[in-house]
Design a protein around this motif. Structure first.
Motif, short mmCIF file in Angstrom:
data_model
loop_
_atom_site.label_atom_id
_atom_site.label_comp_id
_atom_site.label_asym_id
_atom_site.label_seq_id
_atom_site.Cartn_x
_atom_site.Cartn_y
_atom_site.Cartn_z
N LEU A 367 0.84 -1.20 0.00
CA LEU A 367 0.00 0.00 0.00
C LEU A 367 0.87 1.25 0.00
CD1 LEU A 367 -2.74 1.44 0.25
CD2 LEU A 367 -2.61 1.06 2.74
N GLY A 368 1.99 1.19 0.73
CA GLY A 368 2.89 2.34 0.76
C GLY A 368 3.41 2.71 -0.61
N ARG A 369 3.82 1.71 -1.38
CA ARG A 369 4.33 1.98 -2.74
C ARG A 369 3.21 2.55 -3.61
NH1 ARG A 369 8.27 0.03 -6.65
NH2 ARG A 369 9.63 -0.45 -4.89
N ASP A 370 1.99 2.04 -3.47
CA ASP A 370 0.88 2.55 -4.27
C ASP A 370 0.58 4.02 -3.95
OD1 ASP A 370 0.62 0.15 -5.56
OD2 ASP A 370 -1.07 -0.56 -4.36
N ILE A 371 0.59 4.35 -2.66
CA ILE A 371 0.34 5.76 -2.28
C ILE A 371 1.45 6.65 -2.80
CG2 ILE A 371 0.15 7.34 -0.31
CD1 ILE A 371 -1.15 5.01 1.25
N GLN A 372 2.67 6.17 -2.69
CA GLN A 372 3.83 6.90 -3.18
C GLN A 372 3.73 7.15 -4.68
OE1 GLN A 372 7.50 4.77 -2.53
NE2 GLN A 372 8.34 6.38 -1.26
N THR A 373 3.22 6.15 -5.41
CA THR A 373 3.15 6.22 -6.87
C THR A 373 1.97 7.06 -7.36
OG1 THR A 373 4.17 4.03 -7.04
CG2 THR A 373 2.98 4.85 -8.98
N TYR A 374 0.79 6.80 -6.80
CA TYR A 374 -0.43 7.42 -7.33
C TYR A 374 -0.86 8.69 -6.61
CZ TYR A 374 -0.59 2.87 -9.58
OH TYR A 374 -0.26 1.74 -10.30
N GLY A 375 -0.37 8.89 -5.38
CA GLY A 375 -0.76 10.07 -4.63
C GLY A 375 -0.42 11.39 -5.31
N PRO A 376 0.82 11.57 -5.75
CA PRO A 376 1.18 12.83 -6.40
C PRO A 376 0.43 13.08 -7.71
CG PRO A 376 3.14 11.68 -5.62
CD PRO A 376 2.00 10.73 -5.48
N TYR A 380 -5.81 7.17 -6.55
CA TYR A 380 -6.54 6.53 -5.45
C TYR A 380 -5.90 5.18 -5.15
CZ TYR A 380 -8.65 3.86 -9.28
OH TYR A 380 -8.82 3.06 -10.38
N VAL A 381 -6.30 4.64 -4.00
CA VAL A 381 -5.88 3.30 -3.60
C VAL A 381 -7.09 2.60 -3.00
CG1 VAL A 381 -3.44 3.82 -3.18
CG2 VAL A 381 -5.12 4.19 -1.35
N PHE A 382 -6.97 1.30 -2.84
CA PHE A 382 -8.01 0.53 -2.15
C PHE A 382 -7.49 0.14 -0.76
CE2 PHE A 382 -9.55 0.10 -6.46
CZ PHE A 382 -10.93 0.17 -6.29
#
Length: 455
Positions: A367-376, A380-382
């Motif tokens: 989840l951390g990598r997904d937030i890092q990738t898609y947040g900027p 969104y994430v699940f």
């Protein structure tokens, strides 16, 4: 002699390396769980352990020790060698891992911990231990790795003088100028080196720069009364952050916002480990010892609060959501793959006043990598099967990694008086491993064989 890898070759988790001496005897170095994209691997021991005479634990992060209960269940009865601090931490880590990921059955947990404690053998740093009669003509030594409290790299001497062969397993090497712990010193020699490559393709910010970045991000973040979420591993990263935050608070004026800002560690495990860090102050570096001598308390200051029970955890989330009071929340897990940080992210990630600060490596598939990738990107994430839009500000400060960067990994080899004839690279993403391998080839030429580990 040859080496088999049972993890940490296709990524950075699941560290487990088997040093095979002959058909009758071998050693295991670490026995870690798989995480992120690697978590599709079964945690069960799917290799023959009939020749394994002992397990050596480099340090107590879960990706290096999380499969130990499965190793014991598979019938391993040999000694578990580790450093004094790691021997104290290991039962705590394993108990938590069992409760979170395996079972809540108290009887099973007690049985596992009893076996574990019976098999742990403490080995002081910088002392050769002969493994006779377990294995003839083999000795091991623990050297300080500077990664987390008690962490070590391992020297293994095989054979007799003048034909001794030395194998060095790096474990996880610490970054230079990391708070609290001294920088690891390279070994005098190695004939074969098995080395991690987590940051084999990157270099960290300098310590002064990363402290300023942390200070500036937090000051901007709390100006709108939002919360600052910092995912951090309970051992190592949490204590380093507390150390740096105490320094920032100490250096600011009495009327500064820092003197009113609450620093909250929402992790009973982290609190336990912080107590162990304080207990093992003799392992701290000179800077940290000097602060203590002046009456400072780098890991136990007045604005620091610890959340214990799940009820307190839920109450804090509700309080922060309703009161709009700024606070710094440090919670596990470091890669957001579980633990209390996930509840904070689910509740606050959609708020524009929230800031998330990543201070460590985020594994693929977490989840951390997904937030890092898609947040900027405004993505969104699940989380818990719920779509969560990322409106929070996302920051990454690579300098706070507890892993050596590319310069540190190169220095570990170039600092040896007698260079290895074989270097095998593990514990990294493909690009990191390839980049580090090419750097070693440039520096060392054809005299050293460079390999990338495979299962």
């Amino acid at each position: 002699m040859h080496i088999k890898h049972h993890g940490a070759v296709n990524g950075v988790t699941g560290s487990c390396h088997q040093l095979i001496f002959n058909e009758q005897s071998s050693l295991l170095i670490d026995c870690g769980i798989f995480q992120g994209e690697d978590s599709n691997h079964s945690p069960h021991i799917n290799f023959d352990i009939s020749t394994v005479k002992a397990l050596i634990v480099t340090h107590c992060h879960i990706d290096h020790v999380g499969r130990i209960p499965y190793l014991l269940a598979a019938g391993f009865k040999g000694p578990i060698y580790t450093s004094p601090a790691s021997a104290k931490l290991l039962p705590l880590v394993i108990e938590d891992a069992l409760k979170v990921g395996v079972t809540r059955n108290e009887s099973m947990i007690r049985t596992c911990l009893k076996l574990l404690k019976q098999q742990i053998v403490v080995v002081p740093f910088n002392t050769w231990l002969k493994l006779t009669p377990l294995i003839n003509d083999v000795s091991i030594k623990f050297k300080r790795a500077g990664h987390i409290l008690g962490s070590a790299y391992i020297e293994v001497d095989i054979g007799r003088t003048p034909n001794k062969h030395r194998v060095v397993f790096s474990g996880d090497l610490g970054a230079p100028y990391t708070p609290l712990l001294p920088t690891p010193k390279p070994p005098y020699k190695a004939d074969t080196l098995v080395i991690e490559s987590t940051y084999g393709d990157k270099n960290h910010q300098g310590r002064k720069e990363r402290v300023n970045v942390l200070k500036n991000i937090i000051e901007r973040a709390v100006s709108d009364n939002g919360v600052v979420l910092i995912p951090a591993f309970s051992i190592g990263r949490t204590q380093e952050l507390l150390y740096e935050l105490e320094q920032i608070i100490s250096a600011t004026s009495k009327h500064s916002l820092w003197r009113k800002l609450q620093v909250i560690v929402d992790s009973p495990m982290a609190a336990n480990f912080t107590n162990e860090y304080i207990h093992f102050k003799d392992l701290w570096d000179n800077e940290a010892k000097n602060r203590v001598s002046k009456g400072r308390h780098p890991l136990d200051f007045s604005q620091l609060h610890t959340i214990d029970t799940h009820q307190e955890h839920q109450a804090l989330i509700n309080f922060l959501a309703s009161k709009r009071q700024p606070a710094i929340i440090i919670a596990a897990s470091g890669m957001c793959s579980g633990g209390r940080i996930v509840n904070y992210l689910e509740r606050f990630l959609e708020d524009t006043t929230t800031d998330v600060i990543f201070v460590g490596y985020q594994g693929r598939g977490t989840l951390g990598r997904d937030i890092q990738t898609y947040g900027p990107r405004g993505g969104y994430v699940f989380i818990n099967n719920k779509k969560v839009t990322i409106n929070a500000q996302i920051h990454t400060i690579s300098g706070y990694s507890a892993h050596a960067d590319q310069k540190g990994l190169l220095r570990f080899v170039t600092g040896m008086k007698k260079k290895p004839s074989l270097i095998r690279i593990v514990h990294g993403d493909d690009e990191a491993k390839e980049t580090l391998a090419n750097k070693y080839r440039e520096l060392l030429g054809d005299k050293v064989k460079i390999e990338i580990g495979t299962e």
